[in-house]
Design an enzyme around this catalytic site. Structure first.
Site, short mmCIF file in Angstrom:
data_model
loop_
_atom_site.label_atom_id
_atom_site.label_comp_id
_atom_site.label_asym_id
_atom_site.label_seq_id
_atom_site.Cartn_x
_atom_site.Cartn_y
_atom_site.Cartn_z
CG ASP A 155 -0.23 -0.23 2.63
OD1 ASP A 155 0.76 -0.55 2.36
OD2 ASP A 155 -0.98 -0.44 3.56
CE1 TYR A 156 5.51 5.54 3.09
CE2 TYR A 156 6.98 3.62 2.15
CZ TYR A 156 6.78 4.98 2.64
OH TYR A 156 8.06 6.07 2.55
#
Length: 252
Positions: free
Chosen positions: A157-158
């Site tokens: 996600d990051y």
């Protein structure tokens, strides 16, 4: 424009990299806006540490109306538009053992990172660009990561959000350049130490240090100093670029 003449907005400026950036710009004489969402006590303490050249202002960068109000309040406080933005706001904890795996990560986790990282940057750029364009000077410095070049830990996600931010950096540079606004990114690796990296075991820090030519893990202060280059007159012909600041771990 010299750094000492700039008015610098640092999102997520109360802690970690953000606080290091605030101190770096203040050290060079700039006026700084310490944006915070939930770290009011730390933001106000940092503003008090710096003095009259700093103000702490609350806003959730994912909320465009809140960002517009933040920018207006900053201009009212300092009597001039924001010239420089450091898009640093982040809500994440780096813990490789606890991270979501590709087989079970939900879109809601990616969407949350895109909202803070990409929407937040979009909001601050759009809110400050008119003032920058009017003065024919602006500096946007986005905070990225070396993980999309060297994903040693798959933080899906990051990393995806930061990769999208790099694309936004390059496309924004094309649109805003004619108005004298540069848009660049500085990308770090693991930093020693921030709230986000506090869960990282010492053995991992030591391993990373041993892999870098400098044999050390970059500190928030070392990383923040690189932002000064992109804000300075020395980078006036540089835009749409990504500078990796990680002690030489990633070299491509």
């Amino acid at each position: 424009m010299k750094i000492a003449d700039q008015i610098v907005l640092v999102t997520g400026g109360a802690r970690g990299v953000g606080a290091a950036a605030v101190r770096a710009f203040a050290r060079e004489g700039a006026r700084v806006i310490i944006n915070w969402r939930a770290s009011g006590e730390a933001a106000n303490a940092l503003a008090a540490e710096i003095g009259d050249r700093a103000v702490a202002l609350q806003a959730d960068v994912t909320d465009r109306a809140a960002v517009d109000a933040l920018v207006a309040a900053a201009q009212g406080h300092f009597g001039a538009p924001v010239t420089t933005v450091v898009n640093n706001a982040l809500d994440y904890s780096f813990n490789g053992d606890a991270r979501s795996q590709m087989t079970d990560i939900g879109w809601d986790e990616l969407a949350a990172q895109f909202s803070t990282v990409v929407r937040g940057a979009l909001n601050t750029i759009q809110a400050t660009a008119p003032g920058m364009a009017a003065g024919k000077f602006g500096r946007v410095i986005n905070i990225g990561t070396n993980l999309f070049q060297n994903p040693v830990v798959p933080y899906h996600d990051y990393t995806a959000a930061k990769a999208a931010l790099l694309s936004l950096t390059r496309t924004a540079a094309g649109d805003l350049g004619p108005d004298g606004i540069t848009v660049n990114m500085i990308s770090g690796g693991l930093l020693r130490t921030t709230d986000a990296s506090a869960a990282t075991p010492d053995a991992v820090f030591d391993l990373i240090a041993g892999m870098t030519p400098l044999r050390s893990v970059t500190t928030p202060e070392e990383f923040a100093d690189a932002a000064l280059f992109f804000a300075s007159p020395w980078s006036r012909a540089v835009t749409g670029q990504n500078l990796v600041v990680d002690g030489g771990l990633v070299r491509d």
